[in-house]
Design a protein around this motif. Structure first.
Motif, PDB file in Angstrom:
ATOM      1  N   SER A 116       0.831  -1.209   0.000  1.00 19.03           N
ATOM      2  CA  SER A 116       0.000   0.000   0.000  1.00 19.03           C
ATOM      3  C   SER A 116       0.859   1.249   0.000  1.00 19.03           C
ATOM      4  N   ASN A 121       5.310   4.741   2.290  1.00 22.47           N
ATOM      5  CA  ASN A 121       5.836   5.928   2.980  1.00 22.47           C
ATOM      6  C   ASN A 121       6.427   5.592   4.345  1.00 22.47           C
ATOM      7  N   HIS A 151      -0.219  11.273   3.120  1.00 21.33           N
ATOM      8  CA  HIS A 151       0.782  10.242   2.838  1.00 21.33           C
ATOM      9  C   HIS A 151       0.389   8.883   3.400  1.00 21.33           C
ATOM     10  N   GLY A 152      -0.836   8.762   3.925  1.00 19.51           N
ATOM     11  CA  GLY A 152      -1.275   7.465   4.406  1.00 19.51           C
ATOM     12  C   GLY A 152      -1.788   7.505   5.832  1.00 19.51           C
ATOM     13  N   LYS A 286      -1.161   2.512  -6.180  1.00 22.13           N
ATOM     14  CA  LYS A 286      -2.368   2.756  -6.971  1.00 22.13           C
ATOM     15  C   LYS A 286      -2.225   2.364  -8.460  1.00 22.13           C
TER      16      LYS A 286
HETATM   17  N1  PLP Z   1       0.191   8.788  -0.550  1.00 19.05           N
HETATM   18  C1  PLP Z   1      -0.722   9.435  -1.283  1.00 19.05           C
HETATM   19  C2  PLP Z   1      -0.311  10.617  -2.080  1.00 19.05           C
HETATM   20  C3  PLP Z   1      -2.047   8.982  -1.325  1.00 19.05           C
HETATM   21  O1  PLP Z   1      -2.952   9.651  -2.040  1.00 19.05           O
HETATM   22  C4  PLP Z   1      -2.396   7.837  -0.597  1.00 19.05           C
HETATM   23  C5  PLP Z   1      -3.775   7.306  -0.615  1.00 19.05           C
HETATM   24  O2  PLP Z   1      -4.684   7.913  -1.136  1.00 19.05           O
HETATM   25  C6  PLP Z   1      -1.417   7.219   0.178  1.00 19.05           C
HETATM   26  C7  PLP Z   1      -0.131   7.699   0.164  1.00 19.05           C
HETATM   27  C8  PLP Z   1      -1.754   6.027   1.019  1.00 19.05           C
HETATM   28  O3  PLP Z   1      -1.985   4.938   0.226  1.00 19.05           O
HETATM   29  P1  PLP Z   1      -2.800   3.665   0.787  1.00 19.05           P
HETATM   30  O4  PLP Z   1      -4.208   4.116   0.982  1.00 19.05           O
HETATM   31  O5  PLP Z   1      -2.630   2.644  -0.311  1.00 19.05           O
HETATM   32  O6  PLP Z   1      -2.140   3.249   2.042  1.00 19.05           O
END
Ligand code: PLP
Length: 453
Positions: A116, A121, A151-152, A286
């Motif tokens: 993820s 991050n 960032h999560g 993503k």
């Molecule tokens: N970084 C950014 C720029 C994001 O937009 C997202 C999620 O939308 C994330 C990190 C976190 O990703 P995840 O939801 O897959 O943990």
């Protein structure tokens, strides 16, 4: 309100939904999505919608790409699971890492996988810490992020995030994570301040923060090229080169979070290219797999990779990795997605349809309910703020209502408070973009009248 369908009833009694008013959901029920085709999703009543958010900014290739599905099937038949720990490896992991090295911004030398964006991050923070230990400056630990950044949601990545709901109930941020100002000119500039003056002030604030904290305590700065969940914030012209100069002066790493902006979204392979960033490491997720399978990755430059590799015997191996990091299914689908981006020239397509997308956003921006329309490539938003940037006394209600009016008319947008975000699958056609925005004016009118009554 209508009684809940059987499926909705079972859903509210079993699922705890993220970022959702659970009490409200008990009466409204969730919108049950059952299948998808191209840029459209269909609900349990058989009604179709254009998915203007590509799910969560992620389904760049739409929802029914046969090639991605076949790639997944083939990999499942061949090797459904293996890992990359302790000296083992597998072919799709190796090949995808090679491919990422080839296309990533900067000169990236090694790739480490997770599942993820949050995990990517988290990994970035540990890499920055380990790297600084490896090169003999263990006191360089603090990470500078920005207000409004996303960032999560893990403890560390939520700390990097600069949004109150992600900190409020969790005693975050953890220490060693700092936040500097968000580069949103319309919202944050002082009265009468020009964009150039605003930028100069942000740069000075960053430099002051570094000096105050001590440059020898700061490991890295992290940024999304264009902020996504914080409200689609496009920085002023020249922002990243100016920030970069400050970081270079103080020997601070530049972490580029491309989780939304990677793989064509902004009209280049990576947002860093659109925004003139020079990352030392890059987070991606993503659209890396078109989101058919969870997968994320961090690519790092040679300096970092070598310091880590050459010191792993001396200070101990990099003690970090996830069971599903670099899952062969994710890697196989990721490889296919990257092949598709290239073969079908998705970046070129994004550039071709961007003028239509931007025109539609600007037209929506003319409505008296809208304060600002923002856009970069195929990501954009309108911010509802009829009386200017200060917004509503009770934020969020009008944005949510506007989103509901649009969804009721067959177009899925997402409200981030009073910011209505739109980030369609990158394969969307001009005709589908027109269709996505067709209900916009009526929805704005209805919402405007509702907000005034
Ligand atoms: N970084 C950014 C720029 C994001 O937009 C997202 C999620 O939308 C994330 C990190 C976190 O990703 P995840 O939801 O897959 O943990």
């Amino acid at each position: 309100t209508k009684p809940l369908s059987n499926m909705q009833q079972r859903d509210v009694e079993a699922v705890l939904h993220p970022y959702t008013d659970a009490m409200k959901l008990r009466t409204t029920g969730a919108h049950m999505i059952t299948r998808a085709e191209g840029v459209r999703v269909f609900d349990d009543r058989g009604r179709g919608y254009i998915e203007g958010m590509a799910g969560l900014w992620c389904s760049g290739l739409g929802f029914s790409d046969r090639e991605l599905i076949e790639a997944a099937k083939e990999q499942l038949d061949k090797l459904p699971y293996y890992h990359l720990f302790g000296g083992r490896s597998h072919e799709p992991g190796m090949e995808l890492a090679e491919k990422i090295k080839e296309i990533a911004p900067g000169n990236m030398a090694r790739v480490i996988f997770q599942s993820s964006g949050s995990e990517a991050n988290d990994t970035q923070i540990k890499l920055a810490w380990y790297y600084n230990n490896a090169i003999g400056r263990p006191q360089k630990k603090k990470i500078i992020s920005r207000m409004k950044a996303y960032h999560g949601v893990t403890i560390a990545s939520a700390s990097l995030t600069g949004l109150p709901p992600n900190h409020r109930d969790f005693d975050l941020p953890i220490d060693r994570i700092l936040h500097t100002a968000s580069p949103h000119y319309w919202k944050e500039a002082s009265d009468g301040e020009s964009e150039a003056e605003f930028l100069a002030r942000l740069v000075k604030e960053l430099e002051d923060m570094i000096e105050r904290e001590g440059p020898d305590t700061i490991a890295a700065f992290i940024a999304e090229p264009v902020m996504g969940a914080g409200g689609v914030i496009v920085p002023p012209e020249g922002y990243f080169p100016a920030i970069q100069a400050v970081l270079d002066r103080h020997d601070i790493l530049m972490i580029d979070d491309e989780v939304i902006t990677g793989f064509g979204r902004t009209g280049n392979w990576f947002g860093a290219q659109t925004m003139g960033m020079q990352p030392t490491s890059v987070s991606m997720a993503k659209q890396l797999t078109g989101s058919y399978v969870p997968l994320s990755a961090v690519a790092m430059n040679r300096d970092m990779a070598e310091a880590i590799e050459e010191n792993s015997g001396r200070i101990g191996t990099f003690g970090h990795g996830f069971t599903y990091g670099g899952h062969p299914l994710g890697c196989a689908v990721g490889l296919k997605a990257l092949e598709i981006y290239e073969r079908r020239n998705i970046v070129g397509h994004v550039r071709d349809v961007t003028p239509t997308f931007h025109r539609l956003l600007r037209e929506a921006g003319q409505h008296p309910l809208v304060g600002e329309a923002r856009m970069c490539g195929l990501m954009g938003c309108i911010e509802v703020a009829p009386e200017g940037r200060k917004g509503f006394e009770k934020p969020g209600a009008v944005g949510t209502r506007l989103m509901e009016e649009l969804v009721a008319r067959g177009s899925i947008f997402r409200s981030l408070g009073d910011v209505l975000a739109v980030c369609p699958p990158m394969i969307i056609s001009e005709a589908e973009l027109e269709e996505l925005f067709a209900p916009m004016h009526e929805a704005l009118d209805v919402t405007y009248n509702w907000a005034r009554s």
